[in-house]
Design a protein around this motif. Structure first.
Motif, PDB file in Angstrom:
ATOM      1  N   THR A  33       0.825  -1.205   0.000  1.00  0.00           N
ATOM      2  CA  THR A  33       0.000   0.000   0.000  1.00  0.00           C
ATOM      3  C   THR A  33       0.865   1.264   0.000  1.00  0.00           C
ATOM      4  OG1 THR A  33      -1.736  -1.161   1.212  1.00  0.00           O
ATOM      5  CG2 THR A  33      -1.826   1.231   1.236  1.00  0.00           C
ATOM      6  N   ALA A  46      -6.531   1.728  -2.515  1.00  0.00           N
ATOM      7  CA  ALA A  46      -5.191   1.792  -1.921  1.00  0.00           C
ATOM      8  C   ALA A  46      -4.190   0.950  -2.702  1.00  0.00           C
ATOM      9  CB  ALA A  46      -5.233   1.333  -0.465  1.00  0.00           C
ATOM     10  N   LEU A  49      -8.625  -3.130   0.618  1.00  0.00           N
ATOM     11  CA  LEU A  49      -7.586  -2.273   0.047  1.00  0.00           C
ATOM     12  C   LEU A  49      -7.873  -1.936  -1.414  1.00  0.00           C
ATOM     13  CD1 LEU A  49      -4.419  -4.014   1.561  1.00  0.00           C
ATOM     14  CD2 LEU A  49      -5.603  -1.984   2.400  1.00  0.00           C
TER      15      LEU A  49
END
Length: 252
Positions: free
Chosen positions: A122, A144, A139
């Motif tokens: 990330t 991200a 995510l």
């Protein structure tokens, strides 16, 4: 492994049941010493599902699709890095299966757990990872990271937008995830195993149970005792092959 060992040594009366998974049952005994033998100390009951794995990349990685990802890594072998939850962990071995089939070379960066590894991707400190849908979904849905495909050959109903990596040339046989199922001590009477297997099958047929599994990123997949037993053998050999090919060992 501690919990798995407790079940291995428990009374074989059907009241102590192992929620079995790939790590303690399949991969750990192949790369390190364990206080139990997964083939001799347990009797399979039924599989209840599979945890899909997802190829994710840092959000600025120079590839928009899995095919472009493969082309980029082939063009620059050894340049890019991948994070795992540790050497010999399921995520490490599944990533190696993909890289091997796709004939790719990348730098392994092991972390102590999937959380730190995914944080590194990330943050852009590591280029990519192959991790569970449960861990990666928040995510890539938030932007991200970017998801480029799943390791299940038929895709996953939990994230139908993910393309199977098996559609890539040379990767057609990739069909792997982390299983979940029930096992009991090896000496458990056959009639008890059959009763547990029957009730497991009934439970998995209910929308309530299937929905609960899906909510934690676990795709329902039922296998009865015979099919689960055969699956475990195949699963073990798949991992044994990649472990031997890469000479992976956690301890001496």
């Amino acid at each position: 492994m501690i919990g798995t060992d407790v079940v291995a040594k428990a009374a074989p009366d059907g009241y102590t049941i192992l929620a079995a998974s790939t790590g303690p049952i399949t991969t750990a005994p192949l790369v390190q010493r364990t206080p139990y033998d997964p083939e001799k100390d347990f009797a399979p009951v039924a599989q209840i599902g599979v945890s899909p794995y997802v190829l994710i990349v840092r959000k600025d990685f120079p590839a928009a699709t899995a095919a472009e990802f493969v082309a980029r890594l082939r063009a620059e072998p050894g340049k890019f890095s991948y994070a795992t939850s540790g050497t010999g962990a399921a995520a490490h071995l599944i990533c190696l299966m993909f890289l091997s089939k796709a004939k790719l070379d990348a730098l392994h960066v092991p972390f102590q757990g999937s959380g730190p590894g995914l944080t590194a991707v990330t943050a852009g400190q590591v280029d990519f990872a192959v991790e569970t849908l449960a861990a990666t979904s928040p995510l890539f849905r938030q932007g991200a990271v970017r998801a480029l495909g799943t390791t299940l050959r038929d895709g996953t109903e939990l994230a139908p937008e993910l393309t199977p990596l098996a559609r890539l040339p040379g990767v057609e046989t990739l069909d792997i995830g982390a299983f979940g199922g029930y096992m009991v001590p090896a000496a458990t009477p056959r009639e008890i195993i059959e009763r547990l297997a029957t009730e497991t099958g009934k439970a998995l047929a209910t929308p309530e149970v299937r929905d609960q599994l899906a909510r934690i990123g676990f795709q329902p997949r039922h296998r009865d005792t015979a099919d689960f037993t055969a699956f475990l053998r195949r699963h073990r050999e798949e991992f044994r092959e990649v472990i031997q090919a890469n000479n992976i060992r956690v301890d001496g």
